[in-house]
Enzyme design. Structure first.
Site, PDB file in Angstrom:
ATOM      1  N   SER A  30       0.835  -1.205   0.000  1.00 15.98           N
ATOM      2  CA  SER A  30       0.000   0.000   0.000  1.00 15.98           C
ATOM      3  C   SER A  30       0.865   1.248   0.000  1.00 15.98           C
ATOM      4  O   SER A  30       1.637   1.497   0.930  1.00 15.98           O
ATOM      5  CB  SER A  30      -0.920   0.014   1.220  1.00 15.98           C
ATOM      6  N   HIS A  38      -8.384   1.345  -3.958  1.00 16.34           N
ATOM      7  CA  HIS A  38      -9.335   1.103  -2.870  1.00 16.34           C
ATOM      8  C   HIS A  38      -9.997   2.435  -2.518  1.00 16.34           C
ATOM      9  O   HIS A  38      -9.382   3.285  -1.875  1.00 16.34           O
ATOM     10  CB  HIS A  38      -8.562   0.516  -1.678  1.00 16.34           C
ATOM     11  N   GLY A  43      -3.247   3.643   8.165  1.00 16.00           N
ATOM     12  CA  GLY A  43      -2.317   2.529   8.165  1.00 16.00           C
ATOM     13  C   GLY A  43      -1.840   2.262   9.593  1.00 16.00           C
ATOM     14  O   GLY A  43      -2.103   3.050  10.507  1.00 16.00           O
ATOM     15  N   GLY A  56       0.913  -2.234   4.129  1.00 23.64           N
ATOM     16  CA  GLY A  56       1.425  -0.875   4.025  1.00 23.64           C
ATOM     17  C   GLY A  56       2.596  -0.652   4.945  1.00 23.64           C
ATOM     18  O   GLY A  56       3.766  -0.691   4.523  1.00 23.64           O
ATOM     19  N   SER A  57       2.315  -0.443   6.223  1.00 22.07           N
ATOM     20  CA  SER A  57       3.392  -0.102   7.156  1.00 22.07           C
ATOM     21  C   SER A  57       4.441  -1.203   7.229  1.00 22.07           C
ATOM     22  O   SER A  57       5.638  -0.922   7.346  1.00 22.07           O
ATOM     23  CB  SER A  57       2.822   0.210   8.543  1.00 22.07           C
ATOM     24  N   GLY A 112      -5.091  -4.533   6.026  1.00 21.57           N
ATOM     25  CA  GLY A 112      -4.989  -3.946   7.360  1.00 21.57           C
ATOM     26  C   GLY A 112      -4.276  -4.860   8.338  1.00 21.57           C
ATOM     27  O   GLY A 112      -4.710  -5.988   8.571  1.00 21.57           O
ATOM     28  N   GLY A 113      -3.145  -4.375   8.853  1.00 20.69           N
ATOM     29  CA  GLY A 113      -2.420  -5.124   9.878  1.00 20.69           C
ATOM     30  C   GLY A 113      -1.755  -6.391   9.365  1.00 20.69           C
ATOM     31  O   GLY A 113      -1.483  -7.313  10.137  1.00 20.69           O
ATOM     32  N   GLY A 130      -9.200   3.725   7.250  1.00 24.46           N
ATOM     33  CA  GLY A 130      -8.915   5.134   7.514  1.00 24.46           C
ATOM     34  C   GLY A 130      -7.449   5.427   7.750  1.00 24.46           C
ATOM     35  O   GLY A 130      -6.972   6.500   7.401  1.00 24.46           O
ATOM     36  N   ASP A 148      -4.797   3.709  -1.750  1.00 24.27           N
ATOM     37  CA  ASP A 148      -5.890   4.021  -0.827  1.00 24.27           C
ATOM     38  C   ASP A 148      -6.392   5.437  -1.033  1.00 24.27           C
ATOM     39  O   ASP A 148      -5.681   6.413  -0.796  1.00 24.27           O
ATOM     40  CB  ASP A 148      -5.395   3.868   0.621  1.00 24.27           C
ATOM     41  N   HIS A 150      -1.290  -1.184  -4.134  1.00 23.81           N
ATOM     42  CA  HIS A 150      -2.582  -0.865  -3.525  1.00 23.81           C
ATOM     43  C   HIS A 150      -2.624   0.635  -3.260  1.00 23.81           C
ATOM     44  O   HIS A 150      -1.730   1.198  -2.627  1.00 23.81           O
ATOM     45  CB  HIS A 150      -2.727  -1.655  -2.228  1.00 23.81           C
TER      46      HIS A 150
HETATM   47  C1  DX5 Z   1      -6.518   1.258   5.723  1.00 27.98           C
HETATM   48  C2  DX5 Z   1      -6.078   1.101   4.298  1.00 27.98           C
HETATM   49  C3  DX5 Z   1      -4.956   0.151   4.136  1.00 27.98           C
HETATM   50  C4  DX5 Z   1      -3.659   0.590   4.765  1.00 27.98           C
HETATM   51  C5  DX5 Z   1      -3.099  -0.646   5.369  1.00 27.98           C
HETATM   52  O1  DX5 Z   1      -7.651   2.042   5.787  1.00 27.98           O
HETATM   53  O2  DX5 Z   1      -7.158   0.610   3.512  1.00 27.98           O
HETATM   54  O3  DX5 Z   1      -4.736  -0.220   2.790  1.00 27.98           O
HETATM   55  O4  DX5 Z   1      -2.727   1.136   3.895  1.00 27.98           O
HETATM   56  O5  DX5 Z   1      -2.021  -0.306   6.154  1.00 27.98           O
HETATM   57  P1  DX5 Z   1      -1.299  -1.321   7.123  1.00 27.98           P
HETATM   58  O6  DX5 Z   1      -0.777  -2.456   6.283  1.00 27.98           O
HETATM   59  O7  DX5 Z   1      -0.237  -0.492   7.738  1.00 27.98           O
HETATM   60  O8  DX5 Z   1      -2.340  -1.794   8.117  1.00 27.98           O
HETATM   61 ZN    ZN Z   2      -6.679  -0.223   1.473  1.00 33.67          ZN
END
Ligand code: DX5
Ligand code: ZN
Length: 219
Positions: A9, A67, A145, A198-199, A177-178, A143, A36, A34
């Site tokens: 992401s 997304h 990451g 993402g993170s 997410g996570g 909302g 967002d 991805h």
């Molecule tokens: C959250 C986003 C995710 C986000 C995930 O609202 O839809 O795509 O980037 O981030 P991580 O992987 O850090 O949970």
């Molecule tokens: Zn997302």
């Protein structure tokens, strides 16, 4: 068999250097980027819009997995299609007209994907599963990451796997997410095959981080 795909992401990337970040992702073996999109209404946060996606497009050959965390996503589909989206995910909670909105995505030449929040049951999308190429099961509340994975969402993935089988359908199941090198295995066991991170990807060397996710999937 739905093949495994990693979707880093860009929400956790350096916003001042999208070109360089996209080039780096291209070396990782990840299949998707991805992207967002947040409107400050459907979710509290604001990220970026179709203009930014269009600016990114020439710098990546990867699949753009957009997304949309926006209210009334049906108003924005053509913009994101023109910007170069390959997949557009829209939330079942964000529109009164999810069926028509998914048809609109297909008509725009983009793969439709429907998303459910942690509090939304699979039942809410049962009647549109025949219209989509992907179902995105949120594993955090959307909302931001960097939130913790919600293991209780895994039952919904198992339900979707059964519905896909029973109805002879063929959609990917994405989680978002996570996701890290531990939770990716839980989601895989439940039946997901597309993994947004993402993170976890951007907290270190992106190539090495993606490799740990791929290793966990192949373990
Ligand atoms: C959250 C986003 C995710 C986000 C995930 O609202 O839809 O795509 O980037 O981030 P991580 O992987 O850090 O949970
Ligand atoms: Zn997302």
């Amino acid at each position: 068999m739905n093949t495994y795909k990693i979707a880093p992401s860009i929400l956790s990337a350096d916003y001042a250097n999208f070109e360089a970040e996209l080039k780096k992702l291209e070396t990782t073996g990840a299949e998707y980027v991805h992207i967002d999109i947040m409107d400050g209404h459907f979710v509290p946060n604001i990220s970026f819009g179709a203009g930014v996606v269009a600016a990114m497009r020439p710098h990546s050959k990867l699949v753009f997995d957009c997304h949309l965390m926006v209210s009334n996503p049906e108003h924005h589909i053509e913009d994101f299609a023109r910007a170069g989206a390959d997949i557009i995910s829209i939330h079942a909670e964000a529109t009164l007209h999810i069926h028509g909105a998914l048809q609109k995505i297909r008509a725009a030449g983009v793969k439709p994907s429907v998303v459910i929040n942690p509090g939304t049951p699979v039942e809410a999308v049962k009647n549109v599963l025949n219209l989509v190429d992907q179902v995105l099961v949120m594993t955090v509340n959307p909302g931001f990451g960097g939130q913790a994975f919600l293991p209780e969402t895994m039952d919904k993935i198992r339900e979707l796997v059964v519905l896909r089988e029973v109805n002879g359908l063929n959609f990917d199941i994405e989680v978002d997410g996570g996701i890290d090198n531990q939770t990716v295995g839980l989601a895989k066991e439940a039946g997901a095959n597309v993994f947004v991170a993402g993170s976890y990807v951007f907290k270190g060397d992106v190539k090495a981080q993606v490799a740990t996710l791929k290793d966990a999937l192949n373990a």
